[in-house]
Motif scaffolding. Structure first.
Motif, short mmCIF file in Angstrom:
data_model
loop_
_atom_site.label_atom_id
_atom_site.label_comp_id
_atom_site.label_asym_id
_atom_site.label_seq_id
_atom_site.Cartn_x
_atom_site.Cartn_y
_atom_site.Cartn_z
N HIS A 105 0.84 -1.19 0.00
CA HIS A 105 0.00 0.00 0.00
C HIS A 105 0.88 1.25 0.00
O HIS A 105 1.97 1.26 0.57
CB HIS A 105 -0.88 0.02 1.25
CG HIS A 105 -2.01 -0.95 1.19
ND1 HIS A 105 -2.98 -0.91 0.22
CD2 HIS A 105 -2.34 -1.99 2.00
CE1 HIS A 105 -3.85 -1.88 0.42
NE2 HIS A 105 -3.48 -2.56 1.49
N THR A 106 0.38 2.31 -0.59
CA THR A 106 1.16 3.55 -0.58
C THR A 106 1.09 4.19 0.80
O THR A 106 0.16 3.95 1.57
CB THR A 106 0.60 4.56 -1.60
OG1 THR A 106 -0.72 4.94 -1.18
CG2 THR A 106 0.55 3.98 -3.00
N LEU A 107 2.08 5.03 1.09
CA LEU A 107 2.08 5.73 2.36
C LEU A 107 0.88 6.67 2.45
O LEU A 107 0.33 6.89 3.53
CB LEU A 107 3.38 6.51 2.52
CG LEU A 107 4.65 5.63 2.60
CD1 LEU A 107 5.90 6.51 2.63
CD2 LEU A 107 4.61 4.72 3.81
N GLU A 108 0.46 7.21 1.30
CA GLU A 108 -0.71 8.09 1.28
C GLU A 108 -1.96 7.32 1.71
O GLU A 108 -2.76 7.79 2.52
CB GLU A 108 -0.94 8.68 -0.12
CG GLU A 108 0.09 9.72 -0.55
CD GLU A 108 1.44 9.12 -0.89
OE1 GLU A 108 1.55 7.90 -1.13
OE2 GLU A 108 2.43 9.89 -0.90
N PHE A 109 -2.14 6.13 1.15
CA PHE A 109 -3.28 5.30 1.53
C PHE A 109 -3.24 5.00 3.03
O PHE A 109 -4.24 5.11 3.73
CB PHE A 109 -3.27 3.99 0.72
CG PHE A 109 -4.29 2.98 1.18
CD1 PHE A 109 -5.62 3.09 0.78
CD2 PHE A 109 -3.94 1.94 2.04
CE1 PHE A 109 -6.57 2.16 1.22
CE2 PHE A 109 -4.88 1.02 2.48
CZ PHE A 109 -6.20 1.14 2.07
N LEU A 110 -2.06 4.64 3.52
CA LEU A 110 -1.94 4.26 4.94
C LEU A 110 -2.18 5.46 5.86
O LEU A 110 -2.63 5.29 6.99
CB LEU A 110 -0.57 3.65 5.20
CG LEU A 110 -0.36 2.28 4.53
CD1 LEU A 110 1.09 1.81 4.69
CD2 LEU A 110 -1.32 1.23 5.11
N ARG A 111 -1.90 6.67 5.37
CA ARG A 111 -2.16 7.86 6.18
C ARG A 111 -3.66 7.99 6.47
O ARG A 111 -4.04 8.49 7.52
CB ARG A 111 -1.65 9.10 5.43
CG ARG A 111 -0.85 10.05 6.28
CD ARG A 111 -0.17 11.10 5.43
NE ARG A 111 1.07 10.59 4.85
CZ ARG A 111 1.56 10.95 3.67
NH1 ARG A 111 0.91 11.83 2.91
NH2 ARG A 111 2.68 10.43 3.23
N GLU A 112 -4.48 7.54 5.53
CA GLU A 112 -5.94 7.58 5.75
C GLU A 112 -6.37 6.47 6.70
O GLU A 112 -7.49 6.50 7.21
CB GLU A 112 -6.67 7.40 4.43
CG GLU A 112 -6.11 8.26 3.32
CD GLU A 112 -7.18 8.98 2.58
OE1 GLU A 112 -8.17 8.35 2.20
OE2 GLU A 112 -7.02 10.22 2.39
N LYS A 113 -5.52 5.48 6.87
CA LYS A 113 -5.81 4.37 7.80
C LYS A 113 -4.87 4.46 8.99
O LYS A 113 -4.32 3.46 9.45
CB LYS A 113 -5.62 3.02 7.09
CG LYS A 113 -6.40 2.87 5.79
CD LYS A 113 -7.87 2.67 6.06
CE LYS A 113 -8.65 2.58 4.75
NZ LYS A 113 -10.10 2.75 4.99
N ALA A 114 -4.68 5.66 9.50
CA ALA A 114 -3.68 5.86 10.56
C ALA A 114 -4.00 5.04 11.79
O ALA A 114 -3.12 4.79 12.61
CB ALA A 114 -3.56 7.35 10.91
N HIS A 115 -5.27 4.63 11.94
CA HIS A 115 -5.61 3.83 13.12
C HIS A 115 -5.14 2.39 13.00
O HIS A 115 -5.05 1.68 13.99
CB HIS A 115 -7.11 3.88 13.39
CG HIS A 115 -7.98 3.27 12.32
ND1 HIS A 115 -7.87 3.59 10.99
CD2 HIS A 115 -8.97 2.35 12.41
CE1 HIS A 115 -8.76 2.89 10.31
NE2 HIS A 115 -9.44 2.14 11.15
N LEU A 116 -4.83 1.97 11.77
CA LEU A 116 -4.37 0.59 11.56
C LEU A 116 -2.92 0.50 11.09
O LEU A 116 -2.29 -0.55 11.19
CB LEU A 116 -5.28 -0.12 10.54
CG LEU A 116 -6.73 -0.34 10.98
CD1 LEU A 116 -7.56 -0.90 9.82
CD2 LEU A 116 -6.82 -1.27 12.18
N ARG A 117 -2.39 1.61 10.59
CA ARG A 117 -1.07 1.52 9.96
C ARG A 117 0.05 1.07 10.89
O ARG A 117 1.06 0.54 10.41
CB ARG A 117 -0.71 2.82 9.23
CG ARG A 117 -0.48 4.01 10.13
CD ARG A 117 -0.11 5.28 9.33
NE ARG A 117 0.10 6.38 10.27
CZ ARG A 117 0.58 7.56 9.95
NH1 ARG A 117 0.89 7.86 8.70
NH2 ARG A 117 0.75 8.50 10.87
#
Lengths: 464, 464
Positions: free
Chosen positions: A116-128
């Motif tokens: 996954h891109t870091l941008e995508f993971l930023r939106e999932k900060a609760h799971l990243r």
């Protein structure tokens, strides 16, 4: 299951083959599962380390049905025998005997796939934090925080908690957030029609701090050596990979330290932190080096192994002017250097970290000690490769009259409490500030400051 | 003066008579000066320890004129020979050879006399760290903070920074401060006439956190073992000696820990911190014991040396009901126990610290794990002598459906991110919270929480 004391994955892997034959109890989350008709291999991670523990399920003992819940993201409890591993990539693995599934992970689990891109993971900060990358970053972040406390404690500094909510913006370091309990729909007004802050929680207009330094000076002129390490806030509308609205800052302040002592401390401090991370987070740093920034480890060693150059601003400007280099922003004496200028000095000219000193007073804060030339102040900025300024500090003006004059020139008010440090038993003293996320950025090699704090706050974002 | 490396007062006193004959360089503030026509004695303190270093000025070498600037609160730099002391109360003293006065302290220096009240010193919070009492409190505060980081680091926990500014008040733990950059004099409104928070800095209504626990659970269900240690805010209008509007809180959160593990950790943790302070702050604690609270050291040892009693709430209520004691607040099953009840159990009934467990669900937070009785939850409060509740914690409800039902009962919204921890790979987990100032209060024996933080924030007060 038997009553066996659970071990973390880190402990099992560290003990390694010397414990082969032992029945171990492990718990964690499934990263991947693969296998064939005879055997299934599960990579188990519990956050204690970036490395996974391989669990082997023999399909003559476990049915497909037993294992169907074990998908990426599910959580399990396993007991089994620790054996030397046949496969590459691990020294030991666990031959499962007992399995308990704590929780499944439905097919919509957002971290199913790798890559996954870091941008995508930023939106999932609760799971990243469950990913390799963010697990590594957050473990390194911890190690650096601990190194900071250990460094200062071992040197006799006291951790001094400066206030977060404040009624003064003395340093003028940045725009502030207002803190209020007034009902915004029904604001109380005084007779002149102004908002009546006497009815606000603190009886006056209050804001979030932009720096604990001034209060830190109160601590240092009593306890001698103090440091702060706490959250700091800036309300600038900065949507950049280098700014956060809420970040953590370290601000040591030392009575009886002059500028040279301050430089010695800053250099020793930052080398200590980086060395500590290299020693305690080798696996995590290696992962980030291999996946994101192939020069990371070299860059960290470069900083630790080199003496920092110490250079007056005036000489630095001369070098930049004579460089023949085309800069985006012009260079001249009196200018506040841009990152490109700082990086030129560090990366191209000296090829070493640089401590730049004695800046023009106009571009530095009011509390810095004036040099005899009347034009420059005893400031010091520590400049790093890739990052530019990582530390900013100075010797403080301890002379009551000179400081009072500067305060009046700038029209600052409400500083009586601060001036008392110069009125009663004033002493030479110095300090500096380090933005913690800048340090984490440097040590992890990440590109965006939003990726080195668990829940970044920036304009239009305060999720989770 | 000669170029001699400065030593702190603590170093000089620790090295003691073994270094007699050495020429030492010391810097600090004058606490007192006394003497006669032949010799003057100055008590020098530099904040490194509560103990002063005696400096002896021979009036055949220094004139009255040289010494007239040396008054209480002034700051000096002295070089001289370290000699074994003739007088009582110190093992060594310095025979001054060279003197430099850094700063005088005019006659209006507020800390001239000893014996100021704590109330008076609260108004001089910018100077009170220079007193024996607040020096001691702040050094102990540092030692406790360091002990906390060391305890968790040594156990493999990761320090996890949860956000301060948040858009959710999920825990409902208390009233919140609003954080805004909207111009209060000219608030933007939407078509319906409501304040248009889309124009606020974060694009929505934002507040200061009342607890980092929910975000901490996100950390623990990824990294395994985490702890927070940061500022927390409550906007209640509480003007009491036990409440602050801004305080520091420690919140460990542990994946795979059940309630018994949680109790074990809490007990070990708090004993570790107190033992650390007793070992590292002996002089400061002795000063507070002798001047404020003659039972302080006994009370600290009492906690460290006793196993904590573990008792269900239901049994605790029974003991209170059968005690025959007249309480101010009535006791019955279902009541939220008051401090007097908690202290009765600890101080009179058991004469030991008590961990009370399994509270009625109605008086505890929504996220606590429901027991099989359907009435109680796996909460645990650690109750201390003098303080009452010092730690509150629980095993968390890890079952998605049960937790969702509780959230709906309470009408909570915006919890999807939190529920994802139960949706994807849920695990048994537990945690607790410790108000840092409560711990400092306990270890220093101070009576008022405003005296154990450098710059207390409470209703109508955010000075300095």
């Amino acid at each position: 299951m038997e009553d066996i004391r659970r071990k973390t994955v880190k402990t099992v892997l560290t003990e390694g083959a010397s414990h082969a034959g032992e029945i171990v109890d492990v718990k964690g989350w499934v990263r991947t599962r693969r296998g064939n008709k005879n055997v299934q291999f599960v990579a188990l991670n519990d956050g204690s380390t970036i490395n996974n523990l391989q669990i082997v399920f023999d399909l003559s003992k476990f049915s497909d049905d037993d294992l169907k819940a074990i998908t990426t993201g599910s959580s399990i409890h396993v007991q089994g025998e620790l054996v030397a591993s046949q496969g590459a990539g691990q020294s030991v693995e666990v031959q499962a005997r007992e399995l308990e599934v704590y929780g499944t992970a439905p097919g919509d689990y957002p971290l199913q796939k790798k890559g996954h891109t870091l941008e995508f993971l930023r939106e999932k900060a609760h799971l990243r934090p469950r990913t390799n990358t963010f697990g590594a970053v957050l473990r390194i972040r911890h190690a650096l925080a601990y190194a900071i406390h250990k460094f200062f404690n071992d040197k006799g500094f006291y951790y001094f908690h400066t206030p977060l909510i404040t009624a003064s913006d003395c340093e003028g370091a940045g725009a502030q957030f207002q803190v209020t309990t007034l009902p915004l729909n029904d604001l109380p007004k005084d007779e002149a029609g102004n908002i009546d802050y006497s009815q606000d929680f603190f009886g006056k207009l209050a804001s979030l701090t932009v720096s604990g330094q001034l209060e830190g000076e109160l601590g240092a002129t009593a306890l001698g050596l103090i440091y702060t390490f706490g959250p700091t806030f800036r309300a600038e509308n900065s949507n950049t990979p280098r700014h956060l609205s809420e970040f953590w800052m370290i601000e040591p302040e030392m009575a009886f330290y002059e500028i040279a002592d301050n430089m010695d401390l800053a250099e020793e401090f930052i080398k200590y932190c980086i060395t500590y991370a290299l020693e305690h987070c080798a696996d995590d740093i290696k992962f980030l080096n291999d996946h994101f920034d192939k020069e990371l480890i070299d860059r960290l060693k470069f900083v630790v192994e080199n003496d920092f150059v110490r250079l007056p601003y005036t000489e630095g400007v001369k070098i930049l002017e004579e460089s023949g280099k085309k800069f985006e922003f012009p260079v001249y004496w009196g200018v506040d250097l841009a990152s490109e200028h700082e990086r030129y000095l560090v990366e191209e000219h000296f090829k070493k970290p640089v401590i730049l000193t004695d800046y023009p007073k106009e571009i530095k804060a009011f509390y810095m000690k004036l040099n005899d030339d009347g034009k420059t102040v005893r400031a010091m900025d520590v400049l790093f490769p890739k990052i530019g300024e990582i530390i900013g500090g100075s010797q403080r003006e301890e002379n009551y009259e000179k400081l009072q004059k500067r305060i009046e020139e700038l029209g600052l008010t409400g500083m009586d409490w601060y001036m008392d440090t110069r009125k009663y038993g004033t002493v030479p003293h110095s300090g500096f500030g380090l933005g913690f996320e800048r340090l984490v950025l440097f040590v992890t090699g990440m590109q965006n400051i939003r990726d080195v704090i668990p829940f970044p706050r920036y304009p239009k974002n305060c999720e989770f």
